[in-house]
Enzyme design. Structure first.
Site, PDB file in Angstrom:
ATOM      1  N   ARG A  50       0.858  -1.175   0.000  1.00  0.00           N
ATOM      2  CA  ARG A  50       0.000   0.000   0.000  1.00  0.00           C
ATOM      3  C   ARG A  50       0.895   1.226   0.000  1.00  0.00           C
ATOM      4  O   ARG A  50       1.946   1.232   0.656  1.00  0.00           O
ATOM      5  CB  ARG A  50      -0.907   0.030   1.239  1.00  0.00           C
ATOM      6  CG  ARG A  50      -2.081  -0.950   1.185  1.00  0.00           C
ATOM      7  CD  ARG A  50      -3.120  -0.568   0.126  1.00  0.00           C
ATOM      8  NE  ARG A  50      -4.251  -1.488   0.083  1.00  0.00           N
ATOM      9  CZ  ARG A  50      -4.328  -2.570  -0.695  1.00  0.00           C
ATOM     10  NH1 ARG A  50      -3.331  -2.871  -1.500  1.00  0.00           N
ATOM     11  NH2 ARG A  50      -5.401  -3.325  -0.679  1.00  0.00           N
ATOM     12  N   GLU A  67      -3.058   8.085  -4.109  1.00  0.00           N
ATOM     13  CA  GLU A  67      -3.412   7.219  -5.211  1.00  0.00           C
ATOM     14  C   GLU A  67      -4.828   7.576  -5.654  1.00  0.00           C
ATOM     15  O   GLU A  67      -5.714   7.593  -4.802  1.00  0.00           O
ATOM     16  CB  GLU A  67      -3.367   5.770  -4.729  1.00  0.00           C
ATOM     17  CG  GLU A  67      -3.094   4.772  -5.815  1.00  0.00           C
ATOM     18  CD  GLU A  67      -2.825   3.387  -5.257  1.00  0.00           C
ATOM     19  OE1 GLU A  67      -3.728   2.558  -5.367  1.00  0.00           O
ATOM     20  OE2 GLU A  67      -1.741   3.160  -4.693  1.00  0.00           O
ATOM     21  N   HIS A  84      -1.314   0.565  -9.654  1.00  0.00           N
ATOM     22  CA  HIS A  84      -1.938  -0.443  -8.789  1.00  0.00           C
ATOM     23  C   HIS A  84      -2.544  -1.586  -9.613  1.00  0.00           C
ATOM     24  O   HIS A  84      -3.760  -1.811  -9.608  1.00  0.00           O
ATOM     25  CB  HIS A  84      -3.006   0.204  -7.889  1.00  0.00           C
ATOM     26  CG  HIS A  84      -3.264  -0.577  -6.619  1.00  0.00           C
ATOM     27  ND1 HIS A  84      -3.654   0.021  -5.442  1.00  0.00           N
ATOM     28  CD2 HIS A  84      -3.203  -1.900  -6.350  1.00  0.00           C
ATOM     29  CE1 HIS A  84      -3.813  -0.904  -4.495  1.00  0.00           C
ATOM     30  NE2 HIS A  84      -3.542  -2.084  -5.028  1.00  0.00           N
TER      31      HIS A  84
HETATM   32  C1  GLV Z   1      -4.973  -5.121  -4.022  1.00  0.00           C
HETATM   33  O1  GLV Z   1      -4.251  -4.193  -3.736  1.00  0.00           O
HETATM   34  C2  GLV Z   1      -5.478  -6.043  -3.058  1.00  0.00           C
HETATM   35  O2  GLV Z   1      -5.354  -5.783  -1.843  1.00  0.00           O
HETATM   36  O3  GLV Z   1      -6.050  -7.074  -3.459  1.00  0.00           O
END
Ligand code: GLV
Ligand code: GLV
Length: 309
Positions: A222, A251, A270
């Site tokens: 994250r 983000e 992401h």
């Molecule tokens: C993506 O970031 C997830 O947590 O699946």
């Protein structure tokens, strides 16, 4: 939708972007179940707006956007999607590591912008992965999958997590290090810890200053685990050599942000689990969790199993 429709009336936000907060709060008023994304804040305000809510199912493995203890207090199980995305996300992390350490962004920019001159023995020299030392911060499912990939590159693998993982040490040959020792010894550092109060801002100025000036940093966890301003400083002042990021803080990261302009910083939006097969499996797993809860059964993949205790 095919799995949910037989057990419930379903309303779905039809747009291919996050549902606006007001719309979400409005729509959950009569809902018994919520199928959500990591962009939806499942907090006290939302729970207060949803008096009938009995199950939350998120199509992601990370649930830092969900107030788990508030859900547990209300008796609401929270579903997530572990395992199905482990290998795909490890592929992404490893890809970022190769791309950042070997300066793919700068190379692509040279080609795209017409700067590809004659073959130059001293151009775009990066750092090797094979034979180097990899540090993994957070040796969970995805971290262990990265360690398996590193073995194929004949890397020595160090790891740090809250408690030692003896089975992983035996099976994968990984070595435990304190956080500081891992940063100082590793040629490349991959961050795969979940986001919580203990890991928020974990990679700060002090941490980056401990890394080798030739080191690569990869973050596929994250964005908030890394202090963005500190990373900009580290990359521009040469405290570390390069970064490969699948997640950022904020983000989405605006293209005008200083971080994005740094040639030694490679950012992708992401996409850790973004393959056709894996996103399909995640969607199915999230549906499976919600269907189980709506039928009064335990969710097979629950992030707050204490709710059943
Ligand atoms: C993506 O970031 C997830 O947590 O699946
Ligand atoms: C590079 O292309 C080489 O032949 O060494």
């Amino acid at each position: 939708m095919e799995r949910l429709r037989p057990v419930s009336d379903v309303w779905m936000w039809p747009e291919n972007r996050a549902i606006p907060r007001g719309e979400l709060l409005d729509r959950v008023r009569d809902a018994q179940g919520l199928y959500c994304m990591l962009t939806d804040g499942i907090d006290a305000e939302l729970l207060a707006a949803a008096p009938r809510l009995a199950a939350v199912s998120q199509m992601a493995v990370g649930v830092d956007n969900v107030d788990l203890s508030a859900c547990t207090e209300r008796g609401i199980p929270v579903g997530h999607t572990p395992d199905v995305l482990t290998e795909t996300t490890a592929d992404t992390a490893f890809g970022l590591l190769i791309a950042a350490a070997r300066r793919f962004r700068e190379g692509m920019e040279d080609v795209l912008e017409g700067r590809w001159g004659e073959w130059d023995p001293a151009a775009l020299l990066g750092r090797d992965l094979h034979g180097s030392t990899l540090g993994i911060v957070g040796l969970g499912r995805i971290g262990r999958a990265v360690a398996r990939r590193a073995a194929g590159f004949r890397m020595r693998v160090l790891y740090n997590k809250r408690s030692r993982d003896h089975p992983a040490e035996e099976r994968l040959g990984v070595e435990f290090r304190s956080f500081g020792a891992l940063l100082a010894e590793s040629d490349h550092v991959v961050v795969l810890t979940s986001l919580n109060s203990g890991t928020h801002g974990l990679i700060d100025r002090a941490a980056l200053a401990m890394m080798k000036p030739t080191a690569t940093l990869v973050n596929a966890s994250r964005g908030q685990v890394v202090d963005t301003d500190a990373l900009v400083e580290a990359l521009s002042c040469g405290w570390i050599a390069a970064a490969g990021l699948d997640v950022t803080d904020p983000e989405p990261m605006p293209s005008s942000h200083r971080l994005v302009s740094l040639p030694n910083c490679l950012v992708v939006p992401h996409i850790g689990s973004a393959t056709v097969r894996t996103r399909t499996l995640m969607a199915e797993r999230a549906a499976e969790n919600l269907v189980a809860a709506l039928r009064g059964k335990q969710m097979p993949y629950c992030a707050n199993p204490e709710v059943y205790g």
